[in-house]
Motif scaffolding. Structure first.
Motif: not given
Length: 445
Positions: A385-387, A396-397, A403-406, A416-419
């Protein structure tokens, strides 16, 4: 993947439209005028004919089909079509049915009727009603990651405490992601300085507790009163199944049915429900029975006009919240515009469920929003995976802006996802994205 869709009514057309971009779709429909129209409006092969006919199925290439979806308005036609397809094909068969007894029979013996997956539209609609009822003010709701993540969509009222705030100001919940805003028919991915407006439809993803807390802040009166007092108008199959589900949740709903024999039958089958025999469009009856004290009124009559009338009467009497069944999809927005809190179209629910199931090879779970304008998708991350191996901000770039990772769950625990959050192989990730980029994004993540 080759998919054959039998029946091009509202359900079949929606399924075909959702699958056409990334699959080879063939639609079988009796009405030649609809077939001609589909040929020009969708990227599908349309065939005029009877989907229960072996000859027509062979013309559609059933021997090479991966999935056959029988989605006509007739239960028996759908079962026969699936059974016929199984005589010459190993395709996975999906049948839409209304009669719950057929669904019960199929569940006892998987593969009965030649059907591999059966969708009971009335029961599915009842589940949607109960799921939304449990969350104050929600217009849509779903769960992911075995219940560890919840998604909900709320309409922001002018008097809402977050109306006029920026996302940064509204972000005061520990485990919540503001995933998207639907505004004037378009999807907006909110940033910290995005200002929330009245009439926005706001999609949030987070832990069940944080989503409930958010709903409570938006709709404190509904949250305070709860949903203990429920009135269901109409003893249709949807009304019956809804009452039964509320009973399973420990509630004692009231149900109004005008037909004497049906009311008696319902009273015998629903031990915790008070069944009242009357015309629910009678304002005097509604007032006399203190319907105004209800936390929730659900209109499940077999007429859109009567469901609208009952819902508006209930709103005038002072019912906290109304949910109405709408058979015509064109009326959904109208119902909500004139005062019904939530309008649910059973055909749309069915089309979404079938489309969701056909995508389960790509994702663990899928929720479709705003007539499939966007989707919330859960998938398990693998090593390719790219993640993996980078922060969410870095990943995300390389993905579209819509697209948002929720949310992320790791070993059942919510993250909880943050940057700067890093995803690991084996994590379950819940992502919001515009439907138009679905295939491209899933290939990467």
């Amino acid at each position: 993947m080759r998919v054959i869709v039998i029946g091009a009514g509202e359900v079949g057309r929606s399924i075909a439209a959702n699958l056409a971009d990334s699959n080879e779709v063939v639609v079988i429909e009796r009405d030649s005028e609809i077939v001609e129209e589909l040929t020009y409006s969708l990227d599908v092969l349309s065939i005029a004919g009877d989907g229960t006919s072996l000859e027509i199925l062979e013309e559609a290439g059933v021997e090479d089909a991966d999935i056959v979806i029988a989605s006509t308005d007739n239960d028996e036609t759908n079962l026969v079509a699936c059974g016929t397809a199984k005589t010459v094909s190993d395709a996975f068969t999906i049948a839409r049915v209304k009669k719950t007894n057929l669904l019960d029979t199929w569940r006892r013996t998987k593969g009965a009727f030649g059907v591999d997956f059966m969708v009971g539209s009335d029961l599915l609609t009842a589940h949607a009603i109960v799921r939304i009822a449990g969350l104050p003010g929600a217009h849509d709701a779903d769960v992911f990651a075995g219940g560890a993540v919840r998604m909900a969509e709320f309409e922001i009222a002018a008097e809402s405490p977050i109306a006029g705030e920026t996302i940064r100001e509204a972000d005061r919940f520990d485990s919540l992601t503001f995933a998207a805003i639907f505004r004037e028919g378009e999807v907006t991915i909110p940033r910290g300085d995005t200002r929330i407006r009245a009439e926005d439809r706001l999609v949030v993803i987070g832990s069940p507790e944080s989503v409930q807390e958010f709903a409570t802040e938006l709709y404190p009166a509904e949250a305070r009163d709860g949903t203990d007092e429920v009135v269901i108008v109409g003893g249709s199959e949807i009304g019956f199944q809804t009452a039964k589900l509320f009973e399973d949740h420990g509630l004692k709903p009231r149900l109004v049915e005008q037909d004497h024999d049906r009311a008696r039958e319902l009273a015998e089958e629903l031990p915790k429900t008070t069944v009242m025999e009357s015309d629910a469009t009678d304002a005097e009856f509604l007032s006399r029975e203190h319907v105004d004290e209800a936390d929730l009124l659900v209109a499940t009559l077999e007429s859109d006009q009567k469901n609208l009338l009952v819902s508006l009467l209930a709103e005038r009497l002072g019912v906290d919240r109304s949910v109405a069944i709408v058979e015509s999809p064109d009326y959904v927005d109208l119902f909500e515009a004139v005062g019904v809190d939530v309008a649910i179209n059973p055909r749309e629910e069915t089309a979404e469920e079938i489309t969701r199931f056909t995508r389960e090879g790509e994702a663990e779970n899928v929720a479709m929003l705003e007539s499939d304008l966007a989707e919330v998708v859960e998938f398990e991350v693998d090593g390719d995976s790219l993640l993996v191996g980078r922060s969410i901000q870095e990943a995300m770039a390389e993905l579209p802006e819509c697209v948002v990772v929720g949310a992320i769950t790791r070993d059942g625990a919510h993250i909880t996802p943050r940057g700067d959050t890093r995803v690991e192989a084996g994590d379950h990730v819940v992502v919001f994205l515009a439907t138009e980029v679905l295939d491209d994004v899933l290939d990467k993540i």
